[in-house]
Scaffold this motif. Sequence first.
Motif, PDB file in Angstrom:
ATOM      1  N   LEU B 177     -45.851 -27.356  90.117  1.00 28.35           N
ATOM      2  CA  LEU B 177     -45.060 -28.203  91.014  1.00 28.35           C
ATOM      3  C   LEU B 177     -43.590 -28.217  90.602  1.00 28.35           C
ATOM      4  N   LYS B 178     -43.379 -28.276  89.303  1.00 24.21           N
ATOM      5  CA  LYS B 178     -42.007 -28.313  88.782  1.00 24.21           C
ATOM      6  C   LYS B 178     -41.282 -27.018  89.151  1.00 24.21           C
ATOM      7  N   ARG B 179     -41.964 -25.876  88.969  1.00 19.83           N
ATOM      8  CA  ARG B 179     -41.340 -24.589  89.297  1.00 19.83           C
ATOM      9  C   ARG B 179     -41.050 -24.510  90.795  1.00 19.83           C
ATOM     10  N   LEU B 180     -42.019 -24.944  91.584  1.00 19.76           N
ATOM     11  CA  LEU B 180     -41.878 -24.891  93.043  1.00 19.76           C
ATOM     12  C   LEU B 180     -40.665 -25.683  93.497  1.00 19.76           C
ATOM     13  N   GLN B 181     -40.532 -26.891  92.954  1.00 18.59           N
ATOM     14  CA  GLN B 181     -39.424 -27.744  93.378  1.00 18.59           C
ATOM     15  C   GLN B 181     -38.090 -27.156  92.915  1.00 18.59           C
ATOM     16  N   THR B 182     -38.060 -26.589  91.723  1.00 11.95           N
ATOM     17  CA  THR B 182     -36.830 -25.964  91.233  1.00 11.95           C
ATOM     18  C   THR B 182     -36.433 -24.810  92.142  1.00 11.95           C
ATOM     19  N   ASP B 183     -37.430 -23.992  92.558  1.00  7.37           N
ATOM     20  CA  ASP B 183     -37.154 -22.853  93.425  1.00  7.37           C
ATOM     21  C   ASP B 183     -36.645 -23.299  94.787  1.00  7.37           C
ATOM     22  N   LEU B 184     -37.288 -24.320  95.366  1.00  3.03           N
ATOM     23  CA  LEU B 184     -36.946 -24.725  96.732  1.00  3.03           C
ATOM     24  C   LEU B 184     -35.700 -25.601  96.774  1.00  3.03           C
ATOM     25  N   GLY B 185     -35.495 -26.390  95.724  1.00  5.55           N
ATOM     26  CA  GLY B 185     -34.331 -27.266  95.666  1.00  5.55           C
ATOM     27  C   GLY B 185     -34.327 -28.368  96.712  1.00  5.55           C
ATOM     28  N   VAL B 186     -35.522 -28.741  97.196  1.00  2.00           N
ATOM     29  CA  VAL B 186     -35.599 -29.826  98.177  1.00  2.00           C
ATOM     30  C   VAL B 186     -35.667 -31.158  97.435  1.00  2.00           C
ATOM     31  N   THR B 187     -34.905 -32.140  97.905  1.00  5.06           N
ATOM     32  CA  THR B 187     -34.950 -33.476  97.322  1.00  5.06           C
ATOM     33  C   THR B 187     -36.390 -33.974  97.330  1.00  5.06           C
ATOM     34  N   THR B 188     -36.839 -34.492  96.198  1.00  7.67           N
ATOM     35  CA  THR B 188     -38.245 -34.879  96.076  1.00  7.67           C
ATOM     36  C   THR B 188     -38.367 -36.265  95.475  1.00  7.67           C
ATOM     37  N   VAL B 189     -39.184 -37.094  96.091  1.00  4.51           N
ATOM     38  CA  VAL B 189     -39.512 -38.394  95.508  1.00  4.51           C
ATOM     39  C   VAL B 189     -40.987 -38.367  95.174  1.00  4.51           C
ATOM     40  N   TYR B 190     -41.299 -38.703  93.938  1.00  3.32           N
ATOM     41  CA  TYR B 190     -42.635 -38.520  93.397  1.00  3.32           C
ATOM     42  C   TYR B 190     -43.126 -39.828  92.811  1.00  3.32           C
TER      43      TYR B 190
END
Lengths: 293, 370
Positions: B177-190
Motif C-alpha cells: 500500500l505504501k509503495r502504491l500510494q508513493t507511485d500514484l501520489g494521490v492524497t490519502t486519508v487512512y
Amino acid sequence: MTATARTGARAATPATAARPPVVGPLLARVGFYVFALVVGAFFALPVLWLLTAPFDADPTLSVAVPSLTLSNFAAMFSNPYVGSSLRNSILLSLGTMLLVVTAAALCAYALSRVRIPGRDLLLYILLLFSSVVSGTAAMVPLFQLINQFGLINTHTGVMLVLAGGLLPAGIFILKDFMDSIPPSYEEFARVAGASPLQTLRDVVVPVARPGLAVVAVWTIVNVWGDFLIPFILLRSPDKAPAAVVMFNFYTEGGQANLRLISAYSFLYSIPVVVMYLFVNRRYGFRFYGGIKR
Amino acid sequence: MAEVTISALVKVFPNGARAADGLDLTIRDGEFFALLGPSGCGKTTLLRMLAGLETPTGGTITLGGQDVTRLPPGKRDLAMVFQDYALYPHMTVTDNIAYPLKVRKVAKDERHAKAREAAGSLQLEELMERRPGQLSGGQQQRVALARALAYPTELFLFDEPLSNLDARLRLEARTFLKRLQTDLGVTTVYVTHDQSEALALADRMAVMDAGRFRQVGAPLEVYQRPSSRFVASFIGSVPMNLLPATVADGGLRVGSNRVPVPAHAREHVAAGDEVVVGARPEYAELLAEPADDALAGTVAVVELLGTEYLVTVEDGDLSVQATAPEDPGIGSRAWVRLGERHTLLYRADDGELVDAPRAASARDQMVAAG
C-alpha cells in the motif's frame, strides 16, 4: 410393544441394574419412535387419500387400494369451469405476487435503512392488523370498500385485498433480509455516484434475491389456497379461481362429487408441490425470515 | 490531486455523542495522512464526513479549494475502501472493479479494459471471472483496492482496510500500500486503530480522542515526543513506561529511587510538583550493577522480541520495562537507566507534556475543558 416390555423386565433384574443409563435412553427412544409413527400416520392419511382416490373408479372418504381408472380425470376436464378456474388461480397468484414483492421490497428497504422513532412498533402493529384485514372479521367493510371502488367481480379487487393482507408479513420477512445486507454495499455505490434507484437495482435487489424469492413463493402459495376472499368478491363463476370452483362440485343428488373433487384436488395441489421442490432445490429450504442472525 | 482542509468541523449525533469537536486540519496535496485513535474516538466519523456519508453539524470541508461540505459523495471525486471491502457478492471481480465506471456510464468494453488494467497492477488477472466468495481475504482486499484505482480520483479514503487480514498478510499489504500510494501520489486519508500501521505508512498523522486531535505531526515526532500521556500510552508496540514521580532536590523521586530531571524540562518544574516520567523501554538500559540515576528492582518477566528481550523489573508497586540484548534471568537483581535524552515528563494532573512554562499550556487546558 414387546420390545418395551422385554427391556422393562430386564431392567428389573439385578444383573442389569448396574447399568440403568443404557436402558433409560433406550426406552425413551422407543417411546419416541412409536409416538412419531402415530403422528406421522395421522398426517399421512389425507395425503394417501389424495394419491389413491383420484385413480379410484368409485372413491369414498376412506383410504383404499383403488380399482385403477383415469375416468375421473376425463370427467373433470369435461367440466366447463375447470380450465378457466385454473387460469384464474394462476392470474390471481401471479398478480398478487407482483404487487406484494414490489411493494414489500420498497417498504422493507426503507424501513431497514431509515431511522424513525417507533419503527419496530409500527411493524408489529402492521403484522397484527394483517391477520385482521384479510380475515373473516373484516369481510363486511372490505366488501363495502371494494363495492365503493366498483371493483366487485373483478380480479383487480381480489388482488388488492389479498395483497393488502399479505404485505405486512411480507415486509416483515423482507426487512430481515435487508437488515442483513451490510450498509457499506450501498455506501460504496453512493461514493461511486450511483442514485438511490440505481443502488436498489444494481446492489440491493440482487443481494436480497433469496428473500424476494421466498416472499414470492409464499405469496403464490397463500393466494393459491385462499377461498374466502375470491368467494365473496367474485360473482360470476367463470372468474372464480380453483379453490372456489371446487366448492361447487356436487352430484345431481346434492352429494359431494368425490370423483370430481379428488381428481381436481390432485391437479390443484401439483403447482404447490412443484414450487416446494423448486425452492428446496434452489435454496435448500432455509426459510430465514424472522430469524435474527 | 487535491489538498483537503477542514475547519471548525463539528459532528454531534442525535444521541448527544460528539464525534468531532471543532476539528481544524490541512492535509497537503499528495500526502499520506493517518487518523489514529481508540475505537469511538471519532476517526471513522471524520473519514465518513470527508466522503460525504455523514453530514457535519457545523464547520466546512474543502477539497482542492472547493467547498464540498454539502456535496453528495458521488460528486466529490474520491474513492473509498471499506473495512469489510463492500465487494458485491453477485458480481464477478471484473464487474466489481468496473462498477463505479458503469455508474459513470462508461461503455462496457472500455470499463472492462480499465478494470483489467487496474487488476493487472495488483496481480489479479487470474481471478477476473471469480466471485468475491471464491477469493481469499488478501485477494478480496486487493480487489477492493483495484476498485478504488480503476477510476480517476482526487482523494483516497481508507477505513481500516487491513484489519481483516491476518498478521503476516497485513505486513505485506502494508508495504504494498505504501509503495502504491508513493507511485500514484494521490492524497490519502487512512483510518486505523493500529499505531504500528499509522507509524509505518503515514507522512503525517493525527492521534484522536473523544472527537479531538490530541497530537498532529510526523510519525517520528509523535513517537519520540508524545505531547500528552494519552498519546504516549497509545503509541509504540511496546508500551511506554509511565512512572509516577515527585520533583525533589533537583531530581525526580520514583518510588525509593532518584533519577535526574530531563534537561528540556528542568526550567519548568519546581520542587514538590507531581509528574509522570515517560520513557520508552527501547531507550532504557538494563544494567547488572548498581549505578547512579538507575531504578533498582528484581527481574519479574522476560519476553523475547526477536533480536532482543523485553525485561520487566519490579520493585514493590513500581514496574518498569527495558530492552536488553541478553536474558538476565528471572529473579536476579537489575538496574534500569531510563536514558535521560529520551525521557519525557508529563504533568500528573492534566497529562500534558512538560516542555514549556505552565502559563502557556493553560490556554490548551481551557480549550480542553470547554
